[in-house]
Design an enzyme around this catalytic site. Structure first.
Site, short mmCIF file in Angstrom:
data_model
loop_
_atom_site.label_atom_id
_atom_site.label_comp_id
_atom_site.label_asym_id
_atom_site.label_seq_id
_atom_site.Cartn_x
_atom_site.Cartn_y
_atom_site.Cartn_z
N ASP C 319 0.86 -1.17 0.00
CA ASP C 319 0.00 0.00 0.00
C ASP C 319 0.89 1.22 0.00
O ASP C 319 1.87 1.27 0.72
CB ASP C 319 -0.87 0.01 1.26
N ARG C 392 -17.64 9.60 -3.92
CA ARG C 392 -16.26 10.08 -3.93
C ARG C 392 -16.16 11.55 -3.53
O ARG C 392 -15.35 12.30 -4.04
CB ARG C 392 -15.61 9.82 -5.30
#
Lengths: 553, 221, 699
Positions: C319, C392
């Site tokens: 990540d 979003r």
């Protein structure tokens, strides 16, 4: 030219010839084992035999087929030997005794060709060419077949199929062994090897003596005997007999023949797995072992240590003048490193350490380059063991050619490594404990012990050469020998098959910088070391009481 | 469908394959090679036999033969081959070079028996090859004259061995050593291709050449 | 509900781990304290698990019998040292386990007698009724309440409230951590202590199967199962043992024939010297110590198999956030569109972020405060709109009707258009410029009095960790491919990927994309490792060959992965890979060493056994050992002492520096192969120099 220089040159010429044949023969073998096309005659034969040439077999069916043709092979050969007096061209020879026939049948079917009989006064021509020589073809092909399953195990991904035994068997015989043998047999005849089915005829010698000349289908059998790393000769004296090996040229040619398939198979391997470098690595290990052993053996024989050799002025007992020491050592090393077992000199009469080298060659497990096919799979098993230890040392689950060496693979490799020494050591121990077995020795002291160790080493590893002073034609030796040869041949084959099946099922792990490189000199050196150390450690105590005890005193 | 169990079918297939291969590799192949060999290389295929003036075979150029009298004693007028173990076991009139009994002694180099044999042969050959004006000591006897070959049928002796016997031949045949030496030289084969094996002298051919050129007039039988 | 201005986001709490992998050192006292355990392991049923040492034990029994029947100093010396060989092997294992036991004891203390305050019929918004029960009686799905100063009775997820929790009992880290309901930081571990506030926890693990319970079992080695490589190695060692056993058993008839029959004591001594006792004795200690090394780094592997798989990993999915870049993105700049005051943009940005608990959100509040003196405030009657993957966007609806939204450029601009606004071209240019520089643009827009307009763009910036580029270069050399996973757009992702030096990146990655990537790599035969914390990471964690869940993550993630990092430090994945490799290397190196040792032992023992009958074999006595008795004794003593000498190495692991396979092989082959050949020659000779003066060692 000095003996030494001539010796080096003829070995050098051999290396050159083998190097030249490496690529074309290896590639041709790969083609045979991978081509999807059948010859018309092959298709006809598959129909005749009643097999499906398109079926791909699992490892277990493949190996069962190997065992099936071997079982019927032993039965048929046994029968032929038993009733040979009723066959054509029997020359008045009686049928073979049961235990000798069992031993001989097992011996030829297992590619060992240990001979407890003397050809020229035991067998008629038909038993030789229609019985024994057939197995020379089949057993040589079977070895390559089993090696092919292992290669396919590396190549195939997530498959449980390893090929079609019947197709491999037929192709190897029809496309490789038969045509090559045919050409070479003619070359051998042209060079003086006999080939006549006339009755042995008696000549009156210059001084009025009589000699009865046995001929037989010698050249035709000699070709496959060497090419197929079989080693079972027409004559008792094998390739030292001038009718089998009349001159130094045929001698050199025979050495070349017995090495050529074994040394070319790594190319086949490299080609099939898609990396010639892998083939070069394997062939390098084989070649280093062969060259080192040849050099040491030649040196030991030329030095001629040992009482009788010292007294006579050289180690020529049991060697032919036309070959001399270098060609004899070259043959002895090549035949013991290839599971051939043909001899052009009597190993029993070698200097203690020279004979010990021949024995050590056999105990290496016939991997340098070994028998047809069996040498390659033997070396690949050793490579797997090496990869395992080396792979751990680079911090990954060991993998060879993208296939991981997990417990299942290790199990089969370990069983393979274990099988032959177990056979050799157990039978040797039994024989040394049994007075009846010991009485077969021709020599006393450590040399007698070496004869016994050599015998089971040779039979267990399917070599077939002997410290021939040992009288093997007794009930004990015929039966234990037959068993040792059978176990020494088929146990490893079963484990190789299982290993192939297990490898084929795996996915392929792509190589990365973290993967152990199995084509680099470092790995070659390590594989060489593992081969020598594993064998050395296993047999050192026994060797100490045999050749070392005799040779170091 | 009344099919047989798979193992039986497999063994039947194996048997058929075996028989097919027996016909091809075990019968057709050797017969074909024999046919070609007999047609093209009959002399060699039959064993490189040497015929005398009368056309009778006297032996094979590839095999040694004994040059001995009826009792088995070596005849001094002939070059003697290497010691041979190709002897019918237990036979009294088989002295070696018996093509039906090929094989070596298989004695180890430290075997007392072999040591004794070598010592005996050295003594015998030294005495045998010593003639007035030319004496051979046991230690000088050529190595191949005191060791037996692997086949027991070795047709050759080393040039050294031949040279050692020259004086005896010359003396018994009443010719000069130089004449014998020339004949030996003519019958010495070099290494094959100049580098394979070792040079040797074919005893049978040499003795035949001797008889032809310098016939032995004494009696030997 | 009141929202307070949070403190500055954490950053740089996890520096890149040191390059070399070390391990715990052996405290010599442990040899002594572990001795009783070592003696207990002499039980043949225990030994049977280890074929090599089982053979040694049987051999010791035989020589004991032989020494009793025909006593001699030599026989008793050999017998004594054979028993010591077995004890030393047991000691190695006991010491390795002993270290774990000490840790386990500490952990156990936290478990004793915790009282749980169970809430029956708790539901969001309803308090339920409270009963006190023993923690051991808790069931799955129970709700418990924990207040400041109390110990959390079992593993679970916080369903209500937020608290600071002291997790030092399991992580060793004294700084408290925040645990709160919802989101990815909801998991709490039984045995940890709540320091402030009050939380309600839903129990997700049965008593006895909690994290601490598993940890205790793991560090004690009780749950240890042999790993595939260990099994394969055991097979190899067993087969070598059988070969050598056969070689020696069949030697006796040969020796009899040679008029040199050997005593039982000598034959047993030869077997023990030849079979790979060194690696056989240390094998299980190596495995235990390998797991232990992980535990010391606060990583909990659920199985040894996972640790081994870590060594094999071909692809690391990392990540971006926390692993490659420092902490989280931070707001670094407000870029208003022409016509908008920068202060207005900052104000709107801060307002929209007040309730945004993500680090980015907090950093916006902080930036606004620091640069524009805008104080955090408490808003009443405002509705906060949380970020969702669908919209979003996040933002706030103020009581005066003003609606503020911030989020991904496309989403916000679409929202503006939907509300009748017309974003200018400049917005797009600013967004593209920020993306191109590796930053993340967050567009801020508002609808005020029916007028929709874009106010400007917040520039969120990633900061790549120091030294991470070098680490990736090392990994590349080790043959490991690194893939950066990020939710960023490809342009941003590429900029960061280039800066950090990763091999590949997966941009705009959703959970399905991660899963697809893992499957694709695995189909190519590769092994994949990843870290994850969120519930939506769980499927990918389960699919990956090595899935490291963060301890701060959800229970689902921790269940799915096969390792848990108690420090929740994603960079540790690299360390885990190295520990996995080191474990395998240690096994391989000691196996090589063990087998290479045999050569010297042969040269010591075989002449000793047979030179009496065959004086020529005396030439093999290249060490010129004093007498047969002293030669054999020296070999056996060496064989036993080398085990003790190598225990520290087995526990610590061989030195491992990340490098290519060839370099590693060359180095290890040189040290352990060549060293293994030479060292015993020296060792046996030195021992012989001493023991030749002992009674019974004469000619």
């Amino acid at each position: 030219m000095s003996v030494a220089i001539a010796g080096w040159l003829q070995a050098g010429l051999l290396v050159l010839a083998l190097a030249i044949s490496y690529r074309p023969l290896g590639d041709y073998l790969a083609h045979i084992l991978t081509s999807p096309k059948h010859w018309r005659i092959e298709k006809f034969l598959y129909r005749l035999i009643g097999v499906d040439s398109e079926a791909d077999q699992t490892w277990s069916v493949y190996i069962r087929s190997v065992l099936a043709i071997s079982v019927v092979g032993v039965l048929l050969l046994y029968s032929i030997l038993r009733v040979q007096d009723h066959l054509m061209l029997a020359l008045g020879m009686p049928g073979m005794r049961a235990n000798l026939a069992y031993n001989t049948a097992s011996s030829f079917v297992t590619n060992t060709n240990w001979q407890n009989y003397s050809g020229e006064n035991t067998l008629g021509y038909t038993a030789q060419f229609a019985g024994l020589a057939v197995q020379n073809f089949i057993s040589a092909a079977v070895g390559i077949c089993v090696a092919a399953t292992l290669i396919r195990g590396f190549v195939r991904r997530q498959s449980d199929r390893v090929g079609n035994f019947w197709v491999d068997l037929m192709r190897l015989n029809l496309r490789l062994l038969l045509p090559f043998s045919f050409v070479l047999a003619i070359v051998l005849v042209a060079s003086g090897v006999v080939q006549s089915l006339a009755d042995p005829h008696t000549v009156t010698t210059v001084t009025g003596g009589h000699q009865t000349l046995y001929t037989g289908a010698t050249a035709s059998q000699e070709a496959i005997k060497e090419l197929g790393t079989n080693g079972g000769g027409i004559f008792n004296a094998n390739s030292s007999h001038p009718f089998e090996n009349p001159n130094a040229w045929t001698d050199w040619l025979e050495i070349y023949l017995l090495l050529v398939i074994g040394f070319s198979l790594p190319r086949t391997f490299g080609r099939m797995v898609g990396s010639q470098k892998q083939g070069y690595a394997i062939v390098s290990v084989m070649a280093l072992l062969w060259a080192g052993s040849t050099a040491i053996n030649t040196w030991l024989e030329a030095r001629g240590w040992g009482a009788a050799a010292r007294l006579a002025g050289g180690a020529m007992e049991g060697k032919e003048v036309r070959f001399g020491i270098p060609a004899s050592s070259l043959f002895a090393t090549s035949t013991t490193l290839t599971s051939t077992g043909a001899v052009n000199s009597t190993h029993d009469s070698y200097t203690p350490l020279g004979g010990g080298m021949a024995l050590f060659n056999i105990l290496l497990g016939e991997v340098a380059p070994g028998g047809t096919g069996s040498g390659l799979y033997g070396m690949l098993i050793l490579a797997i063991v090496t990869v395992f230890v080396a792979g751990l040392m680079v911090g990954r689950t060991p993998e060879y050619l993208g296939k991981k060496i997990r417990p299942a693979e290790m199990k089969y490799a370990a069983l393979y490594i274990l099988a032959t020494p177990a056979v050799v050591l157990t039978f040797t121990g039994i024989a040394m404990a049994a007075p009846s077995a010991r009485s077969s020795m021709n020599n006393t002291g450590p040399h007698g012990l070496t004869e016994v160790l050599y015998a089971f080493g040779s039979m267990g590893n399917n070599n077939g050469s002997a410290f021939a002073g040992l009288n093997g034609d007794t009930q004990f030796w015929n039966l234990t020998g037959g068993l040792a040869m059978t176990l020494g041949r088929f146990l490893p084959m079963i484990f190789v098959g299982a290993l192939a099946g297990s490898l084929a099922k795996q996915k392929q792990t792509p190589a990365s910088a973290g993967t152990l490189a199995t084509h680099k000199p470092l790995f070659v050196g390590m594989l060489l070391g593992v081969t020598l150390i594993v064998v050395g450690l296993t047999y050192f105590p026994a060797l100490a009481l045999g050749p070392l005890a005799e040779g170091l005193s | 469908m009344n099919r047989l169990p798979a193992p039986i079918l497999r063994h039947l297939a194996a048997l058929r394959a075996l028989l097919v291969l027996t016909v091809i590799c075990g019968i057709a192949y050797p017969l074909l090679v024999t046919g070609i060999a007999q047609a093209a290389f009959k002399d060699k295929a039959d064993g490189s036999l040497i015929k005398d003036a009368k056309g009778q075979s006297v032996g094979s150029a590839l095999l040694c033969q004994e040059f001995v009298d009826a009792k088995g004693n070596p005849l001094p007028q002939y070059f003697q081959p290497r010691p041979s173990n190709a002897i019918l076991a237990g036979s009294t009139n088989d002295h070696g070079c018996d093509p039906a009994q090929s094989g070596g002694s298989n004695l180890g180099t430290n075997s007392d028996k072999l040591k004794q044999q070598v010592a005996d042969r050295q003594k015998t050959m030294a005495a045998f090859d010593s003639v007035p004006g030319h004496s051979v000591t046991p230690g000088q006897v050529a190595v191949d004259a005191v060791t037996a070959s692997a086949s027991g049928l070795d047709p050759d002796i080393s040039p050294l061995n031949a040279a050692q016997q020259e004086h005896r031949i010359a003396a018994t045949r009443g010719i000069t050593a130089a004449q014998v030496e020339a004949l030996v030289k003519a019958n010495t084969g070099g290494r094959d291709l100049g580098l394979l094996g070792e040079s040797g002298v074919n005893v049978l051919q040499l003795n035949l050449a001797l008889d032809a050129q310098y016939p032995y007039t004494g009696k030997y039988r | 509900m009141a929202v307070t201005t949070p403190t500055a986001p954490q950053s740089g709490r996890h520096p890149v781990a040191p390059r070399r992998i070390g391990g715990g050192f052996l405290d010599p006292k442990m040899l002594w304290t572990s001795l009783p355990d070592a003696l207990k392991k002499l039980d043949p049923r225990v030994q049977l698990r280890n074929p090599v040492m089982f053979v040694v034990e049987i051999g010791s029994l035989l020589t004991t019998y032989s020494a009793l029947a025909h006593p001699s100093i030599f026989a008793w010396t050999i017998t004594g040292w054979l028993w010591l060989t077995v004890v030393f092997a047991n000691l190695a294992e006991a010491v390795a386990q002993g270290r774990g036991k000490a840790q386990a004891a500490t952990l156990r203390k936290t478990r004793t007698q915790t009282v749980a305050r169970r809430l029956t019929s708790w539901a969001p918004g309803s308090a339920g009724s409270e009963t006190e029960i023993a923690a051991t009686e808790l069931k799955l799905g129970d709700h418990v309440v924990v207040e400041a100063g109390q110990i959390i009775p079992g593993d679970g997820d916080v369903v209500e409230g937020v608290a600071s929790v002291d997790e030092s009992a399991i992580t060793g880290e004294s700084a408290p951590v925040i645990r709160e309901s919802g989101g990815d930081r909801s998991a709490v571990t039984g045995g940890t202590r709540v320091l402030s506030d009050r939380i309600v926890v839903r129990v997700t693990t049965r008593p006895g199967e909690t994290f601490i319970d598993r940890m205790i079992a793991l560090v004690e080695g009780a749950a240890r199962q042999k790993t595939p490589n260990e099994i394969a190695l055991n097979i190899l060692l067993a087969s070598l043992t059988i070969v050598f056993l056969l070689a020696v058993v069949t030697l006796q008839p040969l020796a009899f024939y040679s008029d040199a029959p050997q005593s039982l004591v000598i034959l047993v001594a030869l077997v023990v010297a030849l079979i790979p006792t060194t690696i056989g004795a240390l094998l299980s200690a190596i495995g235990i110590a390998g797991m232990d090394r992980l535990v010391q780094r606060n990583v909990l592997a659920m199985s040894g198999r996972a640790v081994e798989a870590a060594g094999d990993v071909n692809t690391l999915l990392l990540d971006k956030t926390g692993t490659i870049t420092l902490g989280n993105r931070r707001a670094s700049e407000f870029v208003p569109v022409p016509g908008v005051e920068i202060a207005a943009l900052a104000d709107a940005a801060q307002l929209s972020s007040l309730a945004d608990e993500t680090p980015e959100g907090r950093s916006i509040v902080v930036l606004a405060k620091e640069e524009y003196r805008l104080r955090g405030r408490e808003l009443h009657d405002a509705t906060f709109v949380e970020f969702t993957a669908r919209t979003r966007m996040s933002g706030v609806d103020l009581s005066d009707g003003t609606v503020i939204r911030k989020g991904a450029a496309t989403a916000v601009m679409k929202w503006v258009r939907e509300h009748g606004g017309h974003p200018t071209e400049q917005v797009g240019q600013v967004v593209d410029a920020i993306s191109a520089s590796g930053g993340t643009p967050l567009v801020v827009a508002q609808v005020r009095s029916g007028q929709a307009q874009v106010l400007g763009v917040i520039h969120l910036k990633d900061i790549v960790k120091d030294g991470i580029k070098e680490r990736f270069a090392e990994l590349r050399e080790m043959g490991i491919k690194t893939v950066m996973i990020t939710g960023d757009n490809p342009l941003t992702a590429k900029a960061i990927a280039d800066e950090a030096g990763v091999d590949d990146f997966l941009a705009e990655a959703g959970p399905e994309d991660k899963m697809a990537l893992i499957k694709k790599e695995q189909e190519g035969g590769k092994l994949v490792a990843m870290t994850g914390d969120g519930t939506n990471d769980a499927p990918a964690l389960a699919q990956a060959d090595v899935g490291v869940a963060m301890n701060t993550g959800t229970s689902a993630a921790k269940e799915a992965g096969n390792m848990v990092d108690l420090d929740s430090n994603p960079t540790k994945l690299i360390e885990i890979v190295q520990i996995g490799k080191q474990l395998l290397i240690t096994r391989g190196a000691l196996t090589t060493f063990s087998i290479a040792n045999d050569v010297a032992k042969y040269f010591a023992m075989v002449p000793a056994m047979f030179a009496g009958v065959f004086p020529g074999l005396g030439k093999l006595n290249i060490l010129h050992l004093h007498s047969p008795a002293s030669a054999i004794t020296s070999a056996i003593i060496f064989n036993a002492l080398i085990i003790i000498a190598l225990i520290p190495l087995a526990l610590r692991g061989v030195r491992y520096t990340p490098s290519s396979a060839s370099a590693l092989l060359r180095r290890n082959l040189w040290i352990y192969g060549f060293g293994g050949l030479v060292i015993p020659f020296a060792g046996i000779k030195l021992l012989d120099l001493v023991i030749q003066y002992l009674p019974g060692m004469g000619h």
